[in-house]
Scaffold this motif. Sequence first.
Motif, short mmCIF file in Angstrom:
data_model
loop_
_atom_site.label_atom_id
_atom_site.label_comp_id
_atom_site.label_asym_id
_atom_site.label_seq_id
_atom_site.Cartn_x
_atom_site.Cartn_y
_atom_site.Cartn_z
N ILE A 1 -14.71 55.30 71.29
CA ILE A 1 -14.78 56.16 70.08
C ILE A 1 -15.77 57.25 70.19
N GLN A 2 -15.70 58.29 69.59
CA GLN A 2 -16.39 59.66 69.41
C GLN A 2 -16.73 60.04 68.29
N GLN A 3 -18.04 60.27 68.08
CA GLN A 3 -18.79 60.70 66.88
C GLN A 3 -19.33 61.95 67.06
N SER A 4 -18.99 62.96 65.99
CA SER A 4 -19.54 64.35 66.42
C SER A 4 -20.93 64.41 65.80
N LEU A 5 -21.90 65.00 66.30
CA LEU A 5 -23.09 65.03 66.11
C LEU A 5 -23.51 66.47 65.12
N SER A 6 -22.36 67.07 64.70
CA SER A 6 -22.39 68.27 64.07
C SER A 6 -22.49 68.23 62.60
N MET A 7 -21.89 66.88 61.92
CA MET A 7 -21.66 66.76 60.54
C MET A 7 -22.43 65.44 60.32
N LEU A 8 -22.81 65.27 58.99
CA LEU A 8 -23.54 64.03 58.54
C LEU A 8 -22.11 63.29 58.00
N THR A 9 -21.89 62.22 58.62
CA THR A 9 -20.73 61.32 58.11
C THR A 9 -21.22 59.82 58.50
N GLY A 10 -20.57 59.22 57.55
CA GLY A 10 -20.75 57.80 57.48
C GLY A 10 -20.01 56.94 58.54
N PHE A 11 -20.17 55.72 59.05
CA PHE A 11 -19.38 55.09 59.82
C PHE A 11 -17.88 55.00 59.35
N SER A 12 -17.72 54.76 58.27
CA SER A 12 -16.32 54.51 57.51
C SER A 12 -15.44 55.72 57.63
N GLN A 13 -16.19 56.77 57.30
CA GLN A 13 -15.44 58.16 57.31
C GLN A 13 -15.04 58.41 58.88
N ASP A 14 -15.99 58.49 59.70
CA ASP A 14 -15.56 58.48 61.23
C ASP A 14 -14.54 57.72 61.68
N MET A 15 -14.30 56.35 61.27
CA MET A 15 -13.56 55.65 61.93
C MET A 15 -11.95 56.02 61.00
N VAL A 16 -11.96 56.18 59.96
CA VAL A 16 -10.63 56.46 59.29
C VAL A 16 -10.27 58.13 59.91
N SER A 17 -11.12 59.26 60.23
CA SER A 17 -10.66 60.32 60.65
C SER A 17 -10.29 60.14 62.28
N LEU A 18 -10.42 58.90 62.92
CA LEU A 18 -10.12 58.58 63.97
C LEU A 18 -8.83 57.83 64.04
N GLY A 19 -8.50 57.42 63.06
CA GLY A 19 -7.20 56.78 62.99
C GLY A 19 -7.60 55.24 62.73
N PHE B 1 -21.29 59.80 71.51
CA PHE B 1 -21.66 60.66 70.57
C PHE B 1 -21.71 62.18 71.39
N VAL B 2 -20.92 63.25 70.49
CA VAL B 2 -20.49 64.54 71.07
C VAL B 2 -21.10 65.47 70.39
N ALA B 3 -21.90 66.54 70.81
CA ALA B 3 -22.38 67.62 70.29
C ALA B 3 -21.71 69.01 70.90
#
Length: 254
Positions: A91-109, A244-246
């Motif tokens: 699982i990868q999460q961008s550090l450039s945007m303020l998002t919640g866990f649920s939004q991150d997971m949905v965006s990644l399918g 976590f990706v920046a």
Amino acid sequence: MSKSGSLLLGTAPIDEGNPTPRYMQLANHLRTLINAGSLKSGEALPSERAIVAATNLSRVTIRKALELLVQEGLLQQRHGSGTYVSGGERIQQSLSMLTGFSQDMVSLGHVPRHRWLERGYARASSDEAMALGLAPGESVLRLHRLRLADDLPLAVELAVVPASLLGSIEEVGESLYASLRAAGACPEKALQRMRACALPAFEAGLLDAREGDTALFIERISRLASGRAVEFTRSYYRGDRYDFVAELTLDHAD
């Protein structure tokens, strides 16, 4: 015997004439099978007892080999269940945007899921009061839960918000940020700190990991545009499944 058992035990992974330590030879053998796709994601390895019987290696040697591959992220050990080949995708999460866990997971399918560990009102601790700019002992809503992507446990999260922001506990569903947005208090900026840590026993049990495994500890304070703090969250993330990706740019002033 399972397919993974046949592949592992039906060969001779140890060369007595090789000066390489035995545990590394066994680890190399397993790594080759995993990288070649002979051992698939999610497959269970034979028990330690079965490996001992097939290879005449000691349990100490076998455990060192398995621990090496766990550290590499190729294997995962589940308490009371056994050792399994790790899942492929991280699982990868961008550090450039303020998002919640649920939004991150949905965006990644993925389908975000959670299991409540605690959900209720409490008096703010000194740390929580300081982080949220509250008076000592002021009421907060404490939201402690296990966060999952599909059915994979990824994080144990403790979020604390001022009780005055949300009218009812029942207003908090899968996404805290969605609840805050509905209440007109969605954060617009945050300060987030991350550090490597050893998983405590409680969190390790929830994350299908071992106490002491490497994890990411994340602390976040989120604020409104006005600067008011609306969220203080502390989380433990599994180090073997989360990145976590920046994106960085060069400062041309240098």
